[in-house]
Design an enzyme around this catalytic site. Structure first.
Site, PDB file in Angstrom:
ATOM      1  N   TRP A   1       0.704  -1.402  -0.010  1.00 38.92           N
ATOM      2  CA  TRP A   1       0.025  -0.088   0.062  1.00 38.92           C
ATOM      3  C   TRP A   1       0.983   1.336   0.063  1.00 38.92           C
ATOM      4  O   TRP A   1       0.482   2.388   0.344  1.00 38.92           O
ATOM      5  CB  TRP A   1      -1.019  -0.118   1.337  1.00 38.92           C
ATOM      6  CG  TRP A   1      -1.987  -0.979   1.157  1.00 38.92           C
ATOM      7  CD1 TRP A   1      -3.112  -0.919   0.839  1.00 38.92           C
ATOM      8  CD2 TRP A   1      -1.920  -2.355   1.535  1.00 38.92           C
ATOM      9  NE1 TRP A   1      -3.947  -1.962   0.779  1.00 38.92           N
ATOM     10  CE2 TRP A   1      -3.213  -2.863   1.355  1.00 38.92           C
ATOM     11  CE3 TRP A   1      -0.902  -3.285   1.834  1.00 38.92           C
ATOM     12  CZ2 TRP A   1      -3.568  -4.170   1.713  1.00 38.92           C
ATOM     13  CZ3 TRP A   1      -1.276  -4.486   2.279  1.00 38.92           C
ATOM     14  CH2 TRP A   1      -2.597  -4.917   2.102  1.00 38.92           C
TER      15      TRP A   1
ATOM     16  N   CYS B   1      -6.523  -5.231  -1.415  1.00 37.09           N
ATOM     17  CA  CYS B   1      -7.821  -6.154  -0.903  1.00 37.09           C
ATOM     18  C   CYS B   1      -8.605  -6.699  -2.164  1.00 37.09           C
ATOM     19  O   CYS B   1      -9.032  -7.991  -1.977  1.00 37.09           O
ATOM     20  CB  CYS B   1      -8.743  -5.331  -0.062  1.00 37.09           C
ATOM     21  SG  CYS B   1      -9.495  -3.900  -0.920  1.00 37.09           S
TER      22      CYS B   1
ATOM     23  N   HIS C   1     -13.556  -1.857   1.479  1.00 34.98           N
ATOM     24  CA  HIS C   1     -12.682  -3.034   1.522  1.00 34.98           C
ATOM     25  C   HIS C   1     -13.570  -4.160   0.966  1.00 34.98           C
ATOM     26  O   HIS C   1     -14.800  -4.328   0.879  1.00 34.98           O
ATOM     27  CB  HIS C   1     -12.372  -3.234   2.852  1.00 34.98           C
ATOM     28  CG  HIS C   1     -11.563  -4.346   3.164  1.00 34.98           C
ATOM     29  ND1 HIS C   1     -10.578  -4.670   2.678  1.00 34.98           N
ATOM     30  CD2 HIS C   1     -11.930  -5.281   4.170  1.00 34.98           C
ATOM     31  CE1 HIS C   1      -9.954  -5.734   3.073  1.00 34.98           C
ATOM     32  NE2 HIS C   1     -10.711  -6.212   4.062  1.00 34.98           N
TER      33      HIS C   1
END
Length: 701
Positions: free
Chosen positions: A256, A292, A351
């Site tokens: 990330w 994700c 998410h």
């Protein structure tokens, strides 16, 4: 699940070994085996495995299959004895159901390994073989053992006769049975899906190639290879599928940071096949990189490949609870400024995780069905980065004491956001709470269409309803801050942030509207503290763009203020707080939004026919007043072309470009061609085109 079902999650093929064969002419030995494994044959069709693009023998447990055996002489049931032997895994065991002897019986009975002769043609006999619905899943080595008065013979193992046994959602006694045919078609057999991203006010979508029926994925270089490497690494409950890599060497390494120079940017992937290919090529080393939605889409591929109904699910405004309080806590100082080092909890713009369908005999009745599993590494569960399976029924009712990881999933979808202010003595007091800020528009692809299906009602009761409040209070009574729930204070001023249409575009100024409502009959005055920050979609702040105080209800952020700060998802968060002067009421809210990126426009050129060359034109307009450097296009499509990487170069400020890509379709029927654009200055740019390919024999569409 039972032990037999669970061990298969870790199963894999073992080294080839050559059993003995007694060369005695009087022994009725094996000459050949015909598993009738053609994709168009009865076995594959009846077992719903005819779509797998390979001629391996792929069947499902809990139902019969047929096979021919040719012996050295005609079979005499009075004097000859015969049985089959199957073994799977590194250490085949009778007690674990990975070493199986299949006896020959006169009539088959459900629920057990048995075989019966249903036809005899001279030296050839046709067997009908039955497997129990609890059989271990895996790749089995098949051998045949014959006995007669003169001795016995055992055939050599031939890899061409290996049997790939999968879960069976068509079998009522299988733990993954699903009774709706249209849902089985979607959640098991559909190899194309959608993942949703963005914010709750700006929901984006992208098409994903699951590719679970491609040969490379299912067999030696895909899901069964994954089970092989999984078994070697661990034997815990999480070992069914290890997709993240922080502590167990899973398929993908998360990143990330915004720097993907050592691998592939997560936004560049459009399908699971290339990821699993690379994982196998790397001998089980994690592929760089995933986030994700990539983790979740690969999980969908593997689960559907193995026969477990599954879907990719996106939760908007998804909370990340770090201290098992089952609340999302925001800490402010004496001046109502956020205390960054204390604000470990976060709310992700979105998410993505998975739902999978299965019985839960380890829970009380009523908690089977959809289960949430999350492959993104966030918090550890019993010492390992993993999450689930958590029953959606338990999550919905706040029954967080039911395994596995229900507290974390509950907090993701239904936690209250509580604001705490630091007192002069260093303690904190609860000053405000938002009860409807988490868990919105929980989305998955609809059955049979490309539409978005909102499944929020499966995770939580309607916001503000008595059932929903009871669920929250039930869950939080098991949390670390149960005392946070006190009697609500009266308030007559509310605050809300709104956005026109689908929201601001990348490269333009962002405008939002602040709405204040006074429900009292008296005048109210306040000054708002505002802070806008660039953040990762996970809700973690990267940097603060601007802080100020405002009395205005129109809020504007110019392009020049954010242009050098943005990262992957172009996400920002506006935090507002203030105190009403007359009543000392505290107001606080946070509003996440993203800057919309343009789509790639894909236009087919030529008549789509199997085996005949065609092309597509891919068009794109740079929305930024700056040059895009080192642009890379990725193109792929199941049955159209394998994944390609096109190094395009630079694209000028506000410039429009197009490129032509040629390919030859290999499979008929409706297909989807996917494309994405990746560069340092701009990500999350993609497009999809529907292409119906005609059969070469008649060229029809």
């Amino acid at each position: 699940m039972d032990e037999a079902s669970f061990i298969v999650y870790r199963g894999h093929s073992v080294e080839q070994q050559a059993p003995y064969l007694l060369p005695m002419s009087t022994i009725n030995g094996l000459r050949s085996i015909d598993l009738m494994k053609s994709k168009s044959g009865g076995n594959r069709t009846e077992h719903h495995t005819n779509l797998y693009q390979r001629d391996d023998f792929v069947i499902r447990r809990g139902q019969t299959f047929q096979m021919w055996i040719t012996l050295s002489r005609p079979f005499n049931p009075s004097t000859d004895k015969l049985h089959l032997q199957l073994k799977t895994g590194p250490l085949p065991s009778v007690s674990k159901g990975t070493l199986v002897t299949i006896p020959l019986v006169e009539e088959l009975e459900d629920g057990r390994w048995e075989a019966a002769v249903v036809r005899q043609d001279d030296k050839r006999i046709m067997l009908s073989v039955n497997s129990p619905p609890t059989a271990a899943i895996g790749r089995y080595q098949l051998t045949v053992e014959t006995h007669c008065a003169n001795g016995q013979a055992v055939s050599n193992h031939d890899p061409a006769n290996d049997i790939y046994l999968l879960f069976n959602p068509w079998c009522e006694d299988d733990a993954v049975f699903m009774d709706s045919e249209v849902e089985r078609q979607e959640y098991v057999l559909n190899d194309i899906g959608r993942a949703y991203y963005g914010t709750e006010n700006q929901i984006g979508e992208r098409t994903w190639n699951y590719g679970q029926v491609e040969s490379i994925v299912l067999f030696r270089q895909g899901c069964f290879f994954l089970m092989y490497t999984t078994y070697k690494k661990t034997t815990t409950r999480s070992s069914f599928i290890q997709i993240n890599s922080p502590d167990d060497g899973g398929v993908l390494e998360g990143n990330w940071s915004g720097d993907y120079s050592a691998g592939t940017s997560p936004t560049a992937w459009s399908g699971s096949v290339e990821i699993l290919k690379q994982y196998h090529k790397n001998s089980g080393s994690p592929v760089k990189y995933g986030q994700c939605w990539v983790f979740a889409c690969v999980v969908t591929t593997v689960l559907r490949c193995l026969g477990i109904p599954s879907r990719t699910v996106t939760n908007f405004s998804s909370a990340h609870d770090t201290d098992v309080s089952l609340t999302t806590d925001v800490y402010l100082d004496e001046n109502l400024e956020p205390i960054d080092y204390l604000n470990a909890d976060s709310i992700w713009n979105f998410h993505v995780w998975n739902d999978c369908w299965m019985a839960r005999p380890d829970l009380p009745p009523g908690y089977g069905g959809w289960q949430a599993v999350d492959a993104t590494p966030q918090e550890t569960s019993q010492g390992t980065y993993r999450c689930g399976p958590a029953s959606l029924a338990a999550v919905r009712n706040g029954q967080v004491y039911l395994k596995h990881d229900a507290p974390f999933v509950f907090a993701e979808v239904n936690s209250d956001k509580i604001y705490w202010q630091r007192n002069i003595d260093g303690t904190f007091s609860q000053i405000f709470s938002e009860k409807q800020s988490v868990g919105h528009f929980i989305s998955t692809k609809a059955v049979g269409t490309d539409e978005r299906n909102d499944i929020t009602h499966l995770y939580k009761y309607p916001e503000g309803s008595e059932e929903e409040r009871i669920a929250v209070e039930t869950a939080c009574s098991y949390g670390s801050k149960a005392q946070a729930y006190s009697s609500p204070t009266a308030k007559d001023v509310t605050i809300e942030v709104t956005m026109d249409g689908v929201g601001p575009e990348m490269g333009r100024d962002a405008e939002l509207t602040i709405v204040l409502r006074n429900s009292s009959s008296e005048q109210r005055r306040l000054t708002l503290h505002s802070q806008v920050a660039v953040m990762y979609y996970t809700g973690v702040n990267k940097s603060t763009v601007r802080k100020d105080r405002t009395d205005y209800l129109e809020w504007n952020l110019e392009y020049k203020d954010y242009k050098d700060q943005l990262i992957d998802q172009a996400a920002l968060m506006l935090t507002l707080s203030g105190r009403v002067k007359e009543t000392q009421q505290v107001l606080a809210t946070q509003f996440s939004f993203r800057l919309r990126t343009p789509d790639l426009i894909i236009k087919p050129i030529g008549k789509p026919v199997v085996g005949e060359k065609m092309a597509v034109e891919i068009s794109f307009t740079n929305p930024l007043p700056q040059v895009l450097k080192a642009v890379v296009f990725h193109v792929e499509g199941l049955g159209l072309l394998t994944a390609r990487k096109i190094n395009y170069g630079d694209i000028g400020s506000r410039a429009s470009v197009s490129l032509i890509e040629h390919f030859v379709p290999t499979l008929p029927g409706p297909r989807k061609l996917l494309a994405s654009l990746d560069c340092k200055q701009l990500t999350q740019v993609h497009g999809v085109a529907d292409i119906t390919v005609g059969d070469k024999s008649n060229g029809t569409l």
